[in-house]
Design a protein around this motif. Structure first.
Motif, PDB file in Angstrom:
ATOM      1  N   ASN A  20       0.810  -1.211   0.000  1.00  0.00           N
ATOM      2  CA  ASN A  20       0.000   0.000   0.000  1.00  0.00           C
ATOM      3  C   ASN A  20       0.844   1.263   0.000  1.00  0.00           C
ATOM      4  O   ASN A  20       0.312   2.338   0.176  1.00  0.00           O
ATOM      5  CB  ASN A  20      -0.947   0.006   1.208  1.00  0.00           C
ATOM      6  N   ASN A  21       2.133   1.131  -0.180  1.00  0.00           N
ATOM      7  CA  ASN A  21       3.013   2.292  -0.167  1.00  0.00           C
ATOM      8  C   ASN A  21       3.190   2.828  -1.581  1.00  0.00           C
ATOM      9  O   ASN A  21       3.160   2.074  -2.553  1.00  0.00           O
ATOM     10  CB  ASN A  21       4.373   1.911   0.418  1.00  0.00           C
ATOM     11  N   GLU A  22       3.366   4.146  -1.675  1.00  0.00           N
ATOM     12  CA  GLU A  22       3.504   4.800  -2.977  1.00  0.00           C
ATOM     13  C   GLU A  22       4.636   5.808  -2.944  1.00  0.00           C
ATOM     14  O   GLU A  22       4.861   6.448  -1.922  1.00  0.00           O
ATOM     15  CB  GLU A  22       2.228   5.583  -3.330  1.00  0.00           C
ATOM     16  N   ILE A  24       5.413   9.325  -4.443  1.00  0.00           N
ATOM     17  CA  ILE A  24       4.753  10.445  -5.089  1.00  0.00           C
ATOM     18  C   ILE A  24       5.825  11.455  -5.479  1.00  0.00           C
ATOM     19  O   ILE A  24       6.677  11.818  -4.663  1.00  0.00           O
ATOM     20  CB  ILE A  24       3.715  11.104  -4.167  1.00  0.00           C
ATOM     21  N   CYS A  44      12.749   4.037 -11.888  1.00  0.00           N
ATOM     22  CA  CYS A  44      11.507   3.291 -11.674  1.00  0.00           C
ATOM     23  C   CYS A  44      11.221   2.273 -12.770  1.00  0.00           C
ATOM     24  O   CYS A  44      10.174   1.628 -12.750  1.00  0.00           O
ATOM     25  CB  CYS A  44      10.334   4.263 -11.569  1.00  0.00           C
ATOM     26  N   CYS A  54       3.609  10.381 -16.659  1.00  0.00           N
ATOM     27  CA  CYS A  54       3.794  10.800 -15.265  1.00  0.00           C
ATOM     28  C   CYS A  54       4.295  12.240 -15.188  1.00  0.00           C
ATOM     29  O   CYS A  54       3.831  13.010 -14.345  1.00  0.00           O
ATOM     30  CB  CYS A  54       4.770   9.867 -14.545  1.00  0.00           C
ATOM     31  N   THR A  65       1.594   9.662  -8.459  1.00  0.00           N
ATOM     32  CA  THR A  65       2.122   8.420  -7.913  1.00  0.00           C
ATOM     33  C   THR A  65       2.877   7.720  -9.026  1.00  0.00           C
ATOM     34  O   THR A  65       2.293   7.372 -10.053  1.00  0.00           O
ATOM     35  CB  THR A  65       0.988   7.521  -7.388  1.00  0.00           C
ATOM     36  N   LYS A  67       5.180   5.011  -8.421  1.00  0.00           N
ATOM     37  CA  LYS A  67       5.524   3.620  -8.116  1.00  0.00           C
ATOM     38  C   LYS A  67       4.780   3.190  -6.860  1.00  0.00           C
ATOM     39  O   LYS A  67       4.618   3.982  -5.929  1.00  0.00           O
ATOM     40  CB  LYS A  67       7.036   3.505  -7.888  1.00  0.00           C
ATOM     41  N   THR A  68       4.330   1.947  -6.829  1.00  0.00           N
ATOM     42  CA  THR A  68       3.731   1.365  -5.627  1.00  0.00           C
ATOM     43  C   THR A  68       4.443   0.062  -5.324  1.00  0.00           C
ATOM     44  O   THR A  68       5.010  -0.568  -6.218  1.00  0.00           O
ATOM     45  CB  THR A  68       2.223   1.090  -5.814  1.00  0.00           C
ATOM     46  N   LEU A  74      10.765   0.478  -2.219  1.00  0.00           N
ATOM     47  CA  LEU A  74      10.551   1.876  -2.597  1.00  0.00           C
ATOM     48  C   LEU A  74      11.593   2.822  -2.020  1.00  0.00           C
ATOM     49  O   LEU A  74      11.921   3.835  -2.643  1.00  0.00           O
ATOM     50  CB  LEU A  74       9.159   2.338  -2.172  1.00  0.00           C
ATOM     51  N   ILE A  90       7.582   8.944   0.078  1.00  0.00           N
ATOM     52  CA  ILE A  90       6.832   7.692   0.186  1.00  0.00           C
ATOM     53  C   ILE A  90       5.670   7.915   1.129  1.00  0.00           C
ATOM     54  O   ILE A  90       5.869   8.445   2.228  1.00  0.00           O
ATOM     55  CB  ILE A  90       7.727   6.546   0.701  1.00  0.00           C
TER      56      ILE A  90
END
Length: 91
Positions: A20-22, A24, A44, A54, A65, A67-68, A74, A90
């Motif tokens: 659930n991490n991104e 930004i 990435c 992006c 966002t 990358k997740t 990350l 993040i």
């Protein structure tokens, strides 16, 4: 600590470890489109099209966002984005 609080705490821990991490990336007035695109492709593993999309989202919306995934994957990518001069975090 009540049972409900313990369950909530365990769920928070799972979310922090999970996917659930991104990362930004935020807009700035310093970096060129080419630099942002090249950096996203290098760091990435974006295709040229993904990186360009992006960069446009960042430009027009102020953030994107890019990358997740799990936090341990990350962190090094976010560090590389920061070292390249991009504004990123993040969440």
């Amino acid at each position: 600590m009540s049972t409900k609080e313990k369950v909530r705490e365990k769920n928070r821990e799972k979310e922090a470890i999970g996917f659930n991490n991104e990362i930004i990336v935020y807009n700035d007035d310093v970096n060129t489109f080419d630099h942002v695109i090249e950096t996203l492709m290098r760091v990435c593993s974006h295709t040229a099209e993904q990186a360009e999309q992006c960069s446009l989202i960042v430009h027009y919306n102020g953030k994107c966002t890019v990358k997740t995934g799990p936090i341990d994957k990350l962190k090094p990518q976010c560090t590389q984005l920061l070292e390249a001069g991009l504004s990123a975090e993040i969440v």
